[in-house]
Each structure stands twice: as structure tokens, then as C-alpha cells.
Design a protein around this motif. Structure first.
Motif, short mmCIF file in Angstrom:
data_model
loop_
_atom_site.label_atom_id
_atom_site.label_comp_id
_atom_site.label_asym_id
_atom_site.label_seq_id
_atom_site.Cartn_x
_atom_site.Cartn_y
_atom_site.Cartn_z
N ILE A 190 8.75 -9.84 1.80
CA ILE A 190 7.73 -8.81 1.61
C ILE A 190 6.42 -9.24 2.26
CG2 ILE A 190 6.32 -7.60 -0.12
CD1 ILE A 190 8.81 -7.71 -1.97
N LYS A 191 6.03 -10.49 2.09
CA LYS A 191 4.78 -11.02 2.67
C LYS A 191 4.83 -10.92 4.20
CE LYS A 191 1.02 -13.74 2.71
NZ LYS A 191 0.00 -13.04 3.45
N LYS A 192 5.98 -11.26 4.77
CA LYS A 192 6.16 -11.18 6.23
C LYS A 192 5.92 -9.74 6.72
CE LYS A 192 9.88 -12.12 9.53
NZ LYS A 192 11.27 -12.59 9.61
N MET A 193 6.44 -8.76 5.98
CA MET A 193 6.25 -7.36 6.36
C MET A 193 4.79 -6.94 6.22
SD MET A 193 9.68 -5.77 4.69
CE MET A 193 9.98 -4.38 5.77
N LEU A 194 4.16 -7.35 5.14
CA LEU A 194 2.75 -7.01 4.93
C LEU A 194 1.87 -7.63 6.00
CD1 LEU A 194 2.50 -7.38 1.04
CD2 LEU A 194 2.59 -5.26 2.36
N TYR A 227 30.19 -7.23 0.59
CA TYR A 227 28.78 -7.14 0.95
C TYR A 227 27.95 -7.73 -0.18
CZ TYR A 227 30.08 -3.97 4.70
OH TYR A 227 30.61 -3.43 5.83
N VAL A 228 27.02 -8.59 0.18
CA VAL A 228 26.09 -9.18 -0.79
C VAL A 228 24.74 -9.37 -0.09
CG1 VAL A 228 27.78 -10.31 -2.28
CG2 VAL A 228 27.00 -11.49 -0.24
N GLY A 229 24.10 -8.27 0.27
CA GLY A 229 22.85 -8.34 1.01
C GLY A 229 21.82 -7.34 0.54
N VAL A 230 20.59 -7.53 1.05
CA VAL A 230 19.47 -6.67 0.67
C VAL A 230 18.68 -6.33 1.93
CG1 VAL A 230 17.38 -6.49 -0.74
CG2 VAL A 230 19.29 -7.86 -1.55
N ALA A 231 18.26 -5.08 2.04
CA ALA A 231 17.41 -4.64 3.15
C ALA A 231 16.09 -4.14 2.58
CB ALA A 231 18.10 -3.55 3.96
N PHE A 232 15.00 -4.47 3.27
CA PHE A 232 13.66 -4.06 2.87
C PHE A 232 13.13 -3.13 3.95
CE2 PHE A 232 14.60 -8.17 1.15
CZ PHE A 232 14.07 -8.16 -0.12
N ILE A 233 12.67 -1.96 3.56
CA ILE A 233 12.14 -0.98 4.50
C ILE A 233 10.70 -0.69 4.11
CG2 ILE A 233 12.39 1.33 5.48
CD1 ILE A 233 15.33 0.01 3.68
N TYR A 234 9.79 -0.96 5.04
CA TYR A 234 8.36 -0.73 4.80
C TYR A 234 7.80 -0.05 6.03
CZ TYR A 234 3.64 -1.73 3.04
OH TYR A 234 2.36 -1.62 2.55
N GLY A 235 7.52 1.23 5.90
CA GLY A 235 7.10 2.00 7.08
C GLY A 235 8.28 2.09 8.03
N ASP A 236 8.07 1.64 9.27
CA ASP A 236 9.17 1.66 10.24
C ASP A 236 9.77 0.27 10.44
OD1 ASP A 236 6.99 0.60 11.49
OD2 ASP A 236 7.19 1.75 13.34
N LYS A 273 0.80 -1.23 0.00
CA LYS A 273 0.00 0.00 0.00
C LYS A 273 0.84 1.28 0.00
CE LYS A 273 -3.98 -2.18 2.21
NZ LYS A 273 -3.53 -3.55 2.21
N THR A 274 1.92 1.26 0.76
CA THR A 274 2.81 2.43 0.79
C THR A 274 4.16 2.02 0.21
OG1 THR A 274 3.59 1.92 3.01
CG2 THR A 274 1.68 3.39 2.83
N THR A 275 5.06 2.97 0.11
CA THR A 275 6.34 2.71 -0.54
C THR A 275 7.18 1.69 0.22
OG1 THR A 275 6.36 4.96 -1.42
CG2 THR A 275 8.45 3.78 -1.41
N LEU A 276 7.59 0.68 -0.51
CA LEU A 276 8.52 -0.33 -0.02
C LEU A 276 9.87 -0.01 -0.63
CD1 LEU A 276 9.30 -3.14 1.23
CD2 LEU A 276 8.56 -4.14 -0.93
N THR A 277 10.84 0.27 0.22
CA THR A 277 12.18 0.59 -0.27
C THR A 277 13.06 -0.64 -0.15
OG1 THR A 277 11.93 2.89 0.43
CG2 THR A 277 14.17 2.12 0.00
N ILE A 278 13.74 -0.95 -1.22
CA ILE A 278 14.66 -2.09 -1.23
C ILE A 278 16.06 -1.54 -1.45
CG2 ILE A 278 15.28 -4.26 -2.34
CD1 ILE A 278 12.34 -4.47 -3.26
N LYS A 279 16.91 -1.71 -0.45
CA LYS A 279 18.30 -1.25 -0.55
C LYS A 279 19.18 -2.47 -0.82
CE LYS A 279 18.15 2.95 2.17
NZ LYS A 279 18.54 3.86 1.14
N VAL A 280 19.94 -2.39 -1.91
CA VAL A 280 20.80 -3.49 -2.31
C VAL A 280 22.25 -3.10 -2.02
CG1 VAL A 280 21.51 -4.95 -4.24
CG2 VAL A 280 19.15 -4.11 -4.12
N PHE A 281 22.93 -4.00 -1.30
CA PHE A 281 24.32 -3.77 -0.93
C PHE A 281 25.20 -4.84 -1.58
CE2 PHE A 281 21.62 -2.39 2.60
CZ PHE A 281 21.98 -1.06 2.69
#
Length: 187
Positions: free
Chosen positions: A171-175, A140-149, A63-71
Motif C-alpha cells: 500500500i505504501k509503495k502505491m501511495l 490460487y493464494v494471492g492478493v491484488a491491490f488496485i488504487y486508481g489505475d 485518499k481514494t478507494t483502494l480495492t483489495i481482491k483476494v484470490f
């Protein structure tokens, strides 16, 4: 008469130069357009390189912005450099389905070397063969998902096997957490 033919030859040279210049400019313009547009065709019988129907359904619930940071550290040895390309393509499909609800940020680790640690992603040791010598390199070979707080992470992407599943379940876990919080506040 000779001057007349010399002028025609000169005009043809100018005309050829202008045509060539416009051709080069058009090629440059087309390349720039296609760099900004993401598309991919999956011609395999089992649609191996397409997102699953389940993933597409999950992305509709964002519903709101999901930010995916790739490292990913720069200049990784094989096969990790191909993992980054695969991840880039896969996330491009996620963004294509979710449109403006997903923001993908490939972090430049030269400019922000400490940012991965802020998200709980730490370097791993990779074996590198250079000049007939085996060496080890922190990467570094990782990914972070930010959804809200909320922040979730996949701290180590050492293979592309099951990558869509890992990303979609994260993503499903966060939703699900957001839905649980909404249900608690409604009661």
C-alpha cells in the motif's frame, strides 16, 4: 372446574411456545447483526494481533478507494485454509481503520476462474494428503491491490509470517507512486 384448568394448561403451552419463538428470533437477529459488525480484541501483552502504529499512519494517507481482491481457491488443505482466515481477519482490521477507503473483494473463483490471471496471479502447486496418498493440487493464494489505475500484487501467500508488513509496504509503495505523480504534475 376441570375445563378451567385445562384452559390454563393450554394457555401456558401457547405462552411457552410464543416465548420460545421470540427467543429463537432474537438469537437469529443477534447472529445476523454480529456477522456484519467486525470487531476483535487483542489481549496479548505485545499486541501481536493488532495493526502497528505505522500501518495505521499509512492507512490515513489513502485518499481514494483502494480495492483489495483476494484470490484463494476453495477447500484448501491445512495450513493454507487457516492462512485465508488470518488474511480475512487482518484485512477486516485494515478496513476498520480506513473505513470506506478500502474495499475488500474475496473473489469467488468458481464464478470467475480466469480473473486471477488478469491481475498476474497464477496458481501454485500445493501438496495434499488424501486417503493416505500424496497428491498435488493447483491453487490460487494471492492478493491484488488496485488504487486508481495502479495494480500491485502479492502473488503467493504461503505463510502468514510478516503478512501485515507485506500488505502495508504494498500500500505504501502505491501511495508513494501517487504522490510522485502529483508532484510531477504540480511542477
Amino acid at each position: 372446574m376441570k375445563d378451567f384448568f385445562d384452559k390454563i394448561k393450554e394457555l401456558r403451552k401457547v405462552d411457552l411456545f410464543i416465548t420460545l419463538l421470540f427467543l429463537i428470533l432474537n438469537i437469529f437477529l443477534i447472529i445476523n447483526i454480529f456477522e456484519k459488525i467486525y470487531f476483535r480484541f487483542d489481549l496479548t501483552n505485545d499486541k501481536k494481533y493488532s495493526l502497528s502504529a505505522y500501518t495505521k499512519e499509512i492507512l490515513k494517507d489513502v485518499k481514494t478507494t483502494l480495492t483489495i481482491k483476494v484470490f484463494f481457491s476453495p477447500n484448501l488443505p491445512a495450513p493454507h485454509n487457516s492462512h485465508e482466515r488470518y488474511l480475512r481477519d487482518l484485512l477486516g482490521e485494515y478496513k476498520l481503520i480506513a473505513r470506506d477507503k478500502i474495499k475488500i473483494d474475496f473473489v469467488d473463483l468458481k464464478k470467475e476462474p480466469n480473473l486471477p490471471k488478469d491481475y498476474g496471479i497464477y496458481p501454485i502447486m500445493l501438496q495434499v494428503v488424501e486417503k493416505d496418498q500424496v497428491q498435488y493440487k493447483n491453487a490460487y493464494v494471492g492478493v491484488a491491490f488496485i488504487y486508481g489505475d495502479m495494480i500491485e500484487k502479492i502473488p503467493q501467500l504461503t505463510t502468514t509470517e510478516g503478512l501485515e508488513y507485506k500488505i502495508t509496504t504494498t500500500i505504501k509503495k502505491m501511495l508513494d507512486k501517487v504522490n510522485q505523480l502529483e508532484n510531477l504534475t504540480e511542477d
